[in-house]
Design an enzyme around this catalytic site. Sequence first.
Site, PDB file in Angstrom:
ATOM      1  N   GLY A   1       0.887  -1.262  -0.102  1.00  0.00           N
ATOM      2  CA  GLY A   1      -0.060  -0.057   0.176  1.00  0.00           C
ATOM      3  C   GLY A   1       0.839   1.280   0.065  1.00  0.00           C
ATOM      4  O   GLY A   1       2.228   1.289   0.020  1.00  0.00           O
ATOM      5  N   ASN A   2       0.358   2.365  -0.001  1.00  0.00           N
ATOM      6  CA  ASN A   2       0.952   3.736  -0.175  1.00  0.00           C
ATOM      7  C   ASN A   2       1.569   4.111   1.289  1.00  0.00           C
ATOM      8  O   ASN A   2       2.630   4.682   1.170  1.00  0.00           O
ATOM      9  CB  ASN A   2       0.072   4.757  -0.861  1.00  0.00           C
ATOM     10  CG  ASN A   2       0.163   4.757  -2.041  1.00  0.00           C
ATOM     11  OD1 ASN A   2       0.988   4.969  -2.707  1.00  0.00           O
ATOM     12  ND2 ASN A   2      -1.097   4.267  -2.509  1.00  0.00           N
TER      13      ASN A   2
ATOM     14  N   GLN B   1       1.320   1.697   4.332  1.00  0.00           N
ATOM     15  CA  GLN B   1       1.861   0.360   4.912  1.00  0.00           C
ATOM     16  C   GLN B   1       1.933  -0.709   3.964  1.00  0.00           C
ATOM     17  O   GLN B   1       1.200  -1.007   2.954  1.00  0.00           O
ATOM     18  CB  GLN B   1       1.254   0.057   6.144  1.00  0.00           C
ATOM     19  CG  GLN B   1       1.348   1.132   7.125  1.00  0.00           C
ATOM     20  CD  GLN B   1       0.907   0.774   8.472  1.00  0.00           C
ATOM     21  OE1 GLN B   1       0.122  -0.157   8.649  1.00  0.00           O
ATOM     22  NE2 GLN B   1       1.330   1.359   9.596  1.00  0.00           N
ATOM     23  N   THR B   2       2.808  -1.829   4.136  1.00  0.00           N
ATOM     24  CA  THR B   2       2.766  -3.116   3.239  1.00  0.00           C
ATOM     25  C   THR B   2       2.331  -4.014   4.234  1.00  0.00           C
ATOM     26  O   THR B   2       3.074  -4.424   5.186  1.00  0.00           O
ATOM     27  CB  THR B   2       4.226  -3.244   2.526  1.00  0.00           C
ATOM     28  OG1 THR B   2       4.455  -2.285   1.807  1.00  0.00           O
ATOM     29  CG2 THR B   2       4.380  -4.768   2.141  1.00  0.00           C
TER      30      THR B   2
ATOM     31  N   ALA C   1      -4.384  -2.724  -7.812  1.00  0.00           N
ATOM     32  CA  ALA C   1      -4.472  -4.394  -7.655  1.00  0.00           C
ATOM     33  C   ALA C   1      -5.076  -4.688  -6.397  1.00  0.00           C
ATOM     34  O   ALA C   1      -5.714  -5.726  -6.260  1.00  0.00           O
ATOM     35  CB  ALA C   1      -3.039  -4.693  -7.677  1.00  0.00           C
ATOM     36  N   ASP C   2      -4.863  -3.650  -5.157  1.00  0.00           N
ATOM     37  CA  ASP C   2      -5.696  -4.092  -4.074  1.00  0.00           C
ATOM     38  C   ASP C   2      -7.282  -4.280  -4.179  1.00  0.00           C
ATOM     39  O   ASP C   2      -8.085  -4.854  -3.510  1.00  0.00           O
ATOM     40  CB  ASP C   2      -5.283  -3.010  -2.824  1.00  0.00           C
ATOM     41  CG  ASP C   2      -5.448  -1.630  -3.342  1.00  0.00           C
ATOM     42  OD1 ASP C   2      -5.741  -1.399  -4.654  1.00  0.00           O
ATOM     43  OD2 ASP C   2      -5.196  -0.802  -2.526  1.00  0.00           O
TER      44      ASP C   2
ATOM     45  N   ASP D   1     -12.845   0.060   2.096  1.00  0.00           N
ATOM     46  CA  ASP D   1     -11.310  -0.261   2.403  1.00  0.00           C
ATOM     47  C   ASP D   1     -10.584   0.962   3.008  1.00  0.00           C
ATOM     48  O   ASP D   1     -10.602   1.925   2.316  1.00  0.00           O
ATOM     49  CB  ASP D   1     -10.663  -0.878   1.268  1.00  0.00           C
ATOM     50  CG  ASP D   1      -9.469  -1.057   1.661  1.00  0.00           C
ATOM     51  OD1 ASP D   1      -8.590  -0.901   2.591  1.00  0.00           O
ATOM     52  OD2 ASP D   1      -8.747  -1.859   0.972  1.00  0.00           O
TER      53      ASP D   1
HETATM   54  C1  LIG Z   1      -7.060   3.760  -4.505  1.00  0.00           C
HETATM   55  C2  LIG Z   1      -5.590   2.979  -3.999  1.00  0.00           C
HETATM   56  C3  LIG Z   1      -4.870   4.357  -3.766  1.00  0.00           C
HETATM   57  C4  LIG Z   1      -6.092   2.266  -2.731  1.00  0.00           C
HETATM   58  O1  LIG Z   1      -5.014   1.731  -2.397  1.00  0.00           O
HETATM   59  C5  LIG Z   1      -5.221   2.207  -5.120  1.00  0.00           C
HETATM   60  O2  LIG Z   1      -5.949   1.069  -5.407  1.00  0.00           O
HETATM   61  C6  LIG Z   1      -4.912   3.030  -6.360  1.00  0.00           C
HETATM   62  O3  LIG Z   1      -3.735   3.452  -6.389  1.00  0.00           O
HETATM   63  N1  LIG Z   1      -5.484   2.654  -7.369  1.00  0.00           N
HETATM   64  C7  LIG Z   1      -5.493   3.330  -8.677  1.00  0.00           C
HETATM   65  C8  LIG Z   1      -6.591   3.878  -9.087  1.00  0.00           C
HETATM   66  C9  LIG Z   1      -7.959   3.128  -8.941  1.00  0.00           C
HETATM   67  O4  LIG Z   1      -8.181   1.999  -8.583  1.00  0.00           O
HETATM   68  O5  LIG Z   1      -9.022   3.427  -9.877  1.00  0.00           O
HETATM   69  K   LIG Z   2      -1.624  -1.907   3.065  1.00  0.00           K
END
Ligand SMILES: CC(C)(CO)[C@@H](O)C(=O)NCCC(=O)O
Ligand SMILES: [K+]
Length: 259
Positions: A8-9, A11-12, A108-109, A129
């Site tokens: 994550g931005n 924490q990992t 990806a999360d 989240d």
């Molecule tokens: C929204 C975050 C910052 C959440 O970690 C991440 O999933 C991200 O950078 N996503 C890219 C933009 C998107 O999901 O549309």
């Molecule tokens: K995280």
Amino acid sequence: MFLSVDVGNTQTTLGLIGPSGDVCQCWRAQTDKRATSDEILMILTNFLAGRGYSLESVDAVAVASVVPSLQHAWNACLARLRKPHLMVGTLKEPPIPIRMPYPTQVGADRIANAMEALACYGAPVIVVDFGTATNIDVVAPDGAFVGGVIAPGIMLSAEALFQRASKLSSTPIEVPPHTIGSTSEEALQSGIVVGAAAMAEGLVARIQEELGAPGCPVIATGGLARTVDAVCTCFTQLDPQLTLRGIHRIWRHYRGEQG
Ligand SMILES: CC(C)(CO)[C@@H](O)C(=O)NCCC(=O)O
Ligand SMILES: [K+]
């Protein structure tokens, strides 16, 4: 054992997942956006050793990163481990249908959240989240990931306020005794924690209306989910390990094709 990594931005999070698919060990590290593969390898080794495991006990690894500057270091680290591995963010074919105009934009999360929520709770389902961002990931009634919401995260917006308002200082992120705060600290906690809960309730209600699915399951995850859940009425389930399990599920989805 399988190792899931959610970069994550802020924490990992790392999770060791056993044969049953449950997360049996979980670690958190600060995300250092300039970390080298040597440093990442050292963190992995030390974390495992600290709880009586070693790299030998890890059979395969999957990484979901939303920090592009770390892609190279993680790839190099995975290559050095000489174990089967997967980078979730670089998949050509998404593991679930993504009904959005630019599917490659999606973090990806968020894909891991949508995948795991669909598998565990069915469709339609909504994930909230609470991380660096507060993001909402929506799976439509037909099982497609259709998007959601990306809002400034709880810590991020609180820190911005402390920085810009001279008389306000950092306060513990806790549930205040009342919504009407009678001290500066309580008023801040109300704005930060109850505010996040009210935002989630309001957005979820609008999303359910748009989906035509008023009673659908709503899952809370991310570092601050537990705190918000204490004052939030819209969550049907608190599931802090959702993302790590989702990364493992994506791995299982592709295992066949990987040989
Ligand atoms: C929204 C975050 C910052 C959440 O970690 C991440 O999933 C991200 O950078 N996503 C890219 C933009 C998107 O999901 O549309
Ligand atoms: K995280």
